[in-house]
Design an enzyme around this catalytic site. Sequence first.
Site, PDB file in Angstrom:
ATOM      1  N   SER B  10      -5.567  11.747  -5.898  1.00  0.00           N
ATOM      2  CA  SER B  10      -4.747  10.742  -6.478  1.00  0.00           C
ATOM      3  C   SER B  10      -3.600  11.800  -7.398  1.00  0.00           C
ATOM      4  O   SER B  10      -3.820  12.904  -7.607  1.00  0.00           O
ATOM      5  CB  SER B  10      -5.592  10.012  -7.708  1.00  0.00           C
ATOM      6  OG  SER B  10      -4.685   9.519  -8.704  1.00  0.00           O
ATOM      7  N   HIS B  11      -2.742  11.185  -7.722  1.00  0.00           N
ATOM      8  CA  HIS B  11      -1.659  11.647  -8.697  1.00  0.00           C
ATOM      9  C   HIS B  11      -2.241  12.176 -10.101  1.00  0.00           C
ATOM     10  O   HIS B  11      -1.630  13.015 -10.838  1.00  0.00           O
ATOM     11  CB  HIS B  11      -0.256  10.874  -8.659  1.00  0.00           C
ATOM     12  CG  HIS B  11       0.644  11.209  -7.674  1.00  0.00           C
ATOM     13  ND1 HIS B  11       0.222  10.760  -6.427  1.00  0.00           N
ATOM     14  CD2 HIS B  11       1.771  11.749  -7.505  1.00  0.00           C
ATOM     15  CE1 HIS B  11       1.283  11.031  -5.631  1.00  0.00           C
ATOM     16  NE2 HIS B  11       2.286  11.570  -6.306  1.00  0.00           N
ATOM     17  N   SER B  12      -3.130  11.312 -10.392  1.00  0.00           N
ATOM     18  CA  SER B  12      -3.573  11.558 -11.738  1.00  0.00           C
ATOM     19  C   SER B  12      -5.128  11.748 -11.644  1.00  0.00           C
ATOM     20  O   SER B  12      -5.996  11.350 -11.220  1.00  0.00           O
ATOM     21  CB  SER B  12      -3.484   9.884 -12.426  1.00  0.00           C
ATOM     22  OG  SER B  12      -4.615   9.922 -13.264  1.00  0.00           O
TER      23      SER B  12
END
Lengths: 224, 257
Positions: B10-12
């Site tokens: 994930s980007h986060s």
Amino acid sequence: MVLDVEWAERWVRRTAESVARAKDELTELDRQIGDGDHGENMDRGFRAVIAKLDEPGAPERTEVGDVLKLVATTLMSKVGGAAGPLYGTAFLRAAKRSARTDVDRAGVVVLLEAALEGVTSRGKAEPGEKTMVDALTPAVEAATAAADGGAEPAEVLAAAADAADAGSRATIPMVATKGRASYLGERSAGHEDPGARSTALILAAARDAALDPAADGAGEEAPR
Amino acid sequence: MRHVGLLLVSHSVRLAEGAAELAREMAPEVAVVCAAGDVDGGLGTSLDRVTDALTALLDGEDAAGVTGVVVLADLGSAVLTVESALELDDELGPRVRLASAPFVEGAVAAATTAQQGADLRTVLDAAQGAADSIGPRPVVEPVETEREESEGPAGTRVEGETVGAAEPLRGDDVVVARVEVRNPLGLHARPAALVAKAAASFGIPVRVQGVDATSVLQLMALGSTAGTILEISARGERANDAVATLAGLVEGGFGEA
């Protein structure tokens, strides 16, 4: 001019210099239609590539593909967003097709074709969508024509670089349908695509490294 | 029993860890690993993190139980990063599958299937079939509105078109101001969040171009960019303050102009 591993290294160094000079321009283009980090990302990526290139104790590089593979893996690691994987794949595919000590005129075409194929297969973009593909596609076509006409390898690169430059400028009126800029729809028209511009810079560096090896030097300003 | 492992890209960091928490809860014996955030830990993805996580899952000291890995990725460049990692290392390909699946539902479906000892193909199928778990149509029927279907991404709406069904503000105590958007990208995610937060802080009805100013999604759907004129209105106590605050945010270009 033999396009050997030394040419490949010069190409990479010139690209790094050129990208550093164009950092603000690329960022400004990206700010108009993207998220404004392309110049920063590319500059950071190629700085990292140069650091890898200069790393003491690295295994000796004898093939053009060795240098391109190093560029590919470093860009994939260091460049955020989509540009890292896209340029990384382009250089990786090009590396796989240039595992030799030097590339001839047909080899230049093969290298560029592999790069284009990498970008299109990874990014699923086609010509006319205001992306890197719009610089790389005409470059491959021009290189093919030049090679078929019996041009020297450096001239094949020059044809590719000129076509990429024209192709990048031709993205200005296009409406983006891929990537971040596509969120802007019609409003993306009127701006040059930053990815197409950086592709043109990379190919111009390849040409300059072949045509004008003597002017190569750390941080030296080359006329655009 | 040997299990297929999961990698959440994930980007986060927090998004990945949240999804992993859910998946682990339902599949305690399945290795669920995250490769999230860019190299500096900010929003983004990192090839090195993905490669390291895959290598650790497949070849690391704790890898004894992992027969293969199903990868879930959240947004476009996360997918590109995973594809790049697989292209870079030929040995990963046969043992790793990237699912085309909703991130959370896919992770949970894959984890519960892996927990049962299913093979790589079956776990992948479970992830990719997870979209069906949301159902063929929403449980709650959408309220019919007169607004036309949007033809493109939210950002392509024409200027001034209203979205959402916010009730227009009427009455003597309505305050209205018109301001011009200064920053090139207008009300994209970050500025929209700033406006929504400010609007909500007043506790009164506030509208931007007729939409509820406390809704980030509705603000983003306006698709405003530099040069767009936005009409801001508010009603009730401190309506003046609310309108002035939002107008100030817009005219200040959200620090991006």
